[in-house]
Design a protein around this motif. Sequence first.
Motif, PDB file in Angstrom:
ATOM      1  N   GLY A 280       0.897  -1.138   0.023  1.00 49.85           N
ATOM      2  CA  GLY A 280      -0.023  -0.155  -0.163  1.00 49.85           C
ATOM      3  C   GLY A 280       0.935   1.235  -0.038  1.00 49.85           C
ATOM      4  N   SER A 281       1.997   1.235   0.877  1.00 53.84           N
ATOM      5  CA  SER A 281       2.775   2.361   0.839  1.00 53.84           C
ATOM      6  C   SER A 281       3.504   2.643  -0.564  1.00 53.84           C
ATOM      7  CB  SER A 281       3.950   2.248   1.920  1.00 53.84           C
ATOM      8  OG  SER A 281       4.743   1.349   1.408  1.00 53.84           O
ATOM      9  N   VAL A 282       3.771   1.569  -1.481  1.00 53.84           N
ATOM     10  CA  VAL A 282       4.228   1.687  -2.827  1.00 53.84           C
ATOM     11  C   VAL A 282       3.288   2.353  -3.669  1.00 53.84           C
ATOM     12  CG1 VAL A 282       5.189   0.703  -4.607  1.00 53.84           C
ATOM     13  CG2 VAL A 282       5.906  -0.066  -2.591  1.00 53.84           C
ATOM     14  N   LEU A 283       1.795   1.615  -3.440  1.00 57.00           N
ATOM     15  CA  LEU A 283       0.877   2.310  -4.523  1.00 57.00           C
ATOM     16  C   LEU A 283       0.127   3.282  -4.086  1.00 57.00           C
ATOM     17  CD1 LEU A 283      -0.600  -1.133  -5.148  1.00 57.00           C
ATOM     18  CD2 LEU A 283       0.549   0.255  -6.541  1.00 57.00           C
ATOM     19  N   ASP A 284       0.479   3.819  -2.627  1.00 62.64           N
ATOM     20  CA  ASP A 284      -0.181   5.120  -2.073  1.00 62.64           C
ATOM     21  C   ASP A 284      -1.637   4.877  -1.830  1.00 62.64           C
ATOM     22  OD1 ASP A 284      -0.181   7.577  -0.849  1.00 62.64           O
ATOM     23  OD2 ASP A 284      -0.708   8.817  -2.842  1.00 62.64           O
ATOM     24  N   TYR A 285      -1.978   3.651  -1.357  1.00 66.66           N
ATOM     25  CA  TYR A 285      -3.186   3.092  -1.012  1.00 66.66           C
ATOM     26  C   TYR A 285      -3.050   2.659   0.428  1.00 66.66           C
ATOM     27  CZ  TYR A 285      -3.962   2.474  -5.910  1.00 66.66           C
ATOM     28  OH  TYR A 285      -4.077   2.854  -7.370  1.00 66.66           O
ATOM     29  N   VAL A 286      -4.140   2.418   1.220  1.00 72.95           N
ATOM     30  CA  VAL A 286      -4.246   1.741   2.314  1.00 72.95           C
ATOM     31  C   VAL A 286      -5.110   0.450   2.060  1.00 72.95           C
ATOM     32  CG1 VAL A 286      -5.237   1.773   4.888  1.00 72.95           C
ATOM     33  CG2 VAL A 286      -4.304   3.868   3.733  1.00 72.95           C
ATOM     34  N   ILE A 287      -4.501  -0.721   2.350  1.00 75.09           N
ATOM     35  CA  ILE A 287      -5.151  -1.808   1.983  1.00 75.09           C
ATOM     36  C   ILE A 287      -5.005  -2.877   3.013  1.00 75.09           C
ATOM     37  CG2 ILE A 287      -4.939  -3.922   0.264  1.00 75.09           C
ATOM     38  CD1 ILE A 287      -3.083  -2.118  -1.366  1.00 75.09           C
ATOM     39  N   SER A 295     -16.493 -14.322   2.134  1.00 79.36           N
ATOM     40  CA  SER A 295     -15.496 -14.586   1.113  1.00 79.36           C
ATOM     41  C   SER A 295     -14.346 -13.856   1.483  1.00 79.36           C
ATOM     42  CB  SER A 295     -16.129 -14.351  -0.104  1.00 79.36           C
ATOM     43  OG  SER A 295     -16.363 -12.862  -0.126  1.00 79.36           O
ATOM     44  N   LEU A 296     -13.131 -14.018   0.477  1.00 85.18           N
ATOM     45  CA  LEU A 296     -12.000 -13.339   0.842  1.00 85.18           C
ATOM     46  C   LEU A 296     -12.134 -11.780   0.216  1.00 85.18           C
ATOM     47  CD1 LEU A 296      -9.109 -13.221   1.490  1.00 85.18           C
ATOM     48  CD2 LEU A 296      -8.466 -14.518  -0.432  1.00 85.18           C
ATOM     49  N   THR A 297     -12.152 -10.634   0.957  1.00 83.40           N
ATOM     50  CA  THR A 297     -12.464  -9.482   0.123  1.00 83.40           C
ATOM     51  C   THR A 297     -11.245  -8.466   0.819  1.00 83.40           C
ATOM     52  OG1 THR A 297     -14.625  -9.694   0.224  1.00 83.40           O
ATOM     53  CG2 THR A 297     -13.976  -7.390   0.205  1.00 83.40           C
ATOM     54  N   LEU A 298     -10.740  -7.811   0.154  1.00 82.85           N
ATOM     55  CA  LEU A 298      -9.732  -6.599   0.239  1.00 82.85           C
ATOM     56  C   LEU A 298     -10.463  -5.353   0.383  1.00 82.85           C
ATOM     57  CD1 LEU A 298      -6.730  -7.923  -1.658  1.00 82.85           C
ATOM     58  CD2 LEU A 298      -7.019  -8.134   0.656  1.00 82.85           C
ATOM     59  N   GLU A 299     -10.112  -4.500   1.441  1.00 81.23           N
ATOM     60  CA  GLU A 299     -10.475  -3.044   1.156  1.00 81.23           C
ATOM     61  C   GLU A 299      -9.403  -2.146   0.916  1.00 81.23           C
ATOM     62  OE1 GLU A 299     -12.060   0.355   4.627  1.00 81.23           O
ATOM     63  OE2 GLU A 299     -12.078  -1.769   5.041  1.00 81.23           O
ATOM     64  N   VAL A 300      -9.751  -1.485  -0.144  1.00 82.28           N
ATOM     65  CA  VAL A 300      -8.721  -0.659  -0.733  1.00 82.28           C
ATOM     66  C   VAL A 300      -8.970   0.847  -0.580  1.00 82.28           C
ATOM     67  CG1 VAL A 300      -7.200  -0.012  -2.803  1.00 82.28           C
ATOM     68  CG2 VAL A 300      -7.939  -2.395  -2.290  1.00 82.28           C
ATOM     69  N   GLN A 301      -8.557   1.691   0.083  1.00 84.72           N
ATOM     70  CA  GLN A 301      -8.738   2.983   0.252  1.00 84.72           C
ATOM     71  C   GLN A 301      -7.737   3.628  -0.735  1.00 84.72           C
ATOM     72  OE1 GLN A 301      -8.638   4.940   4.083  1.00 84.72           O
ATOM     73  NE2 GLN A 301      -8.555   7.019   3.598  1.00 84.72           N
ATOM     74  N   TYR A 302      -8.075   4.258  -1.833  1.00 86.10           N
ATOM     75  CA  TYR A 302      -7.088   4.643  -2.860  1.00 86.10           C
ATOM     76  C   TYR A 302      -7.185   6.204  -3.014  1.00 86.10           C
ATOM     77  CZ  TYR A 302     -11.404   5.018  -5.653  1.00 86.10           C
ATOM     78  OH  TYR A 302     -12.892   4.981  -6.087  1.00 86.10           O
ATOM     79  N   GLU A 303      -8.206   6.808  -2.276  1.00 81.08           N
ATOM     80  CA  GLU A 303      -8.248   8.114  -2.139  1.00 81.08           C
ATOM     81  C   GLU A 303      -8.669   8.362  -0.834  1.00 81.08           C
ATOM     82  OE1 GLU A 303     -10.140  10.601  -5.245  1.00 81.08           O
ATOM     83  OE2 GLU A 303      -8.983   9.431  -6.771  1.00 81.08           O
ATOM     84  N   ALA A 304      -8.617   9.863  -0.286  1.00 81.52           N
ATOM     85  CA  ALA A 304      -9.047  10.176   1.033  1.00 81.52           C
ATOM     86  C   ALA A 304     -10.268   9.732   1.542  1.00 81.52           C
ATOM     87  CB  ALA A 304      -8.729  11.598   1.379  1.00 81.52           C
TER      88      ALA A 304
END
Length: 466
Positions: A280-287, A295-304
């Motif tokens: 996430g730090s490389v992509l500038d996301y919070v994952i 199920s298997l789910t990822l939460e991705v905060q890609y903007e504020a």
Amino acid sequence: MAGVGGGGKGKRDESGIGTAIDFVLSNAKVVLGVGGAAMLGIATLAVKRMYDRALSAPTSPTKVEQPGQRSWEEPSWLGSSPRLLSADMKATVSQSLQSLPTSSGASEPGCMRRAKGRGVVAQEELRRARKRLSLQEQLWAFFRQRVCIPGEEQASARRAALDICAELRVFLHAKLPDMPLREMYLSGSLYDDLQVVTADHAQLMVPLVLEKNLWSPVPGEDTIMKAPGFWLVRRENLEYFPRGSSYWDRCVVGGYLSAKAVLELFEKLVAGSMNWPAIGSVLDYVIRPVVPSQSLTLEVQYEADRRLYVDFLPLLALEDGVSLVAKPHRWAERHESLWRQSVRAEQTARLRALDQGDGGCRCLCLRVAKAVCKLDPALARLSSGQLTSALLLLSESQGDWAQEALADRFLQLLRALVGHLEAGRLPCALYPKIDLFCELTPEEVDELGYTLYCALSNPEGLLRIA
């Protein structure tokens, strides 16, 4: 009823109205159809409940009402357990009941009413036309303000999903190069232009490779579980190819490839082994993985202020074109080896083909209905697949899908859903043996039925325009 004055008379009265109501309901479907019978049934049962309460009311001012009883009891529709209605729902049902025709002329045939006065009929038709126009305008305003997602937001969400897909592909190939997988791809309503309100969901499909001579798919209806729409994948030829001959033998439970075991395998890798904070730090996301999750789910905060949820879905593509996904049955503890048949792509393609054939508003109506269900917690149990099937079934009996008919088709969709809930079954439009309501509880069916029934008297209330 023995405690009510006269005892026997109370029983005779109750039996009389009960017999009348039973007669009305038994013939309602013949005259009105399933949807009309559903609405008549709900309203009639509500009236009967209030009548029963009046008969059982205490005749003495010193008689105290028993704890837990209510002065108004809603009907226990479809045999589910009674529940308290919200104040707003009670008011809406009360308003709906008050609007039922009570005059002697209400039961006369239409030709007799027209013979009495064309002016009254014309005014009523004009009033209805104005109401339809008002709903049409509100639907379009709701579509523009709440349903549509800005193109820039959709593009940003797709970029974030693509970044996650690329990271997972690299990790799995490096960590487990012998795992037999086909190329992963992104899917879902975000890529069909059918996502509504916010661009917040995507599906990452992970196709597994199974040896043809080692695995055999079995339809759910052919098993002891009798579950159309779900499949078992049986391990075959163990005498010639013992366990360990296939990579996926590690996920076999009771002789079948377990969808739950496959998900748990990927969960250990994706949620347990991947360094998401560093990625996430490389992509500038919070994952972060969503816990708990079926199920298997990822939460991705890609903007504020923007989040995307990516479902990781192992997929089996069968030779006859059937697609199975490791999306657990709702009652997974009893059906942990079942694979769910995915009909989303086929239903979406069918809906688009119908719209392209006549320039119809089916996809538009679907997007409005999806937004309504997403914004209303009481309707959150209605999925995109259920709404799509209901629309496709409605298309079989309704031919006019012009843009100008959006309001009429939207109301028909609500009535159709009430009819399916009254029947307790929603067949899949492309695979009728599949019941899309099979994972709903009786209480949830009850709640959905009441909410949609109330919405029929005030559909504008569903359109929350900010």
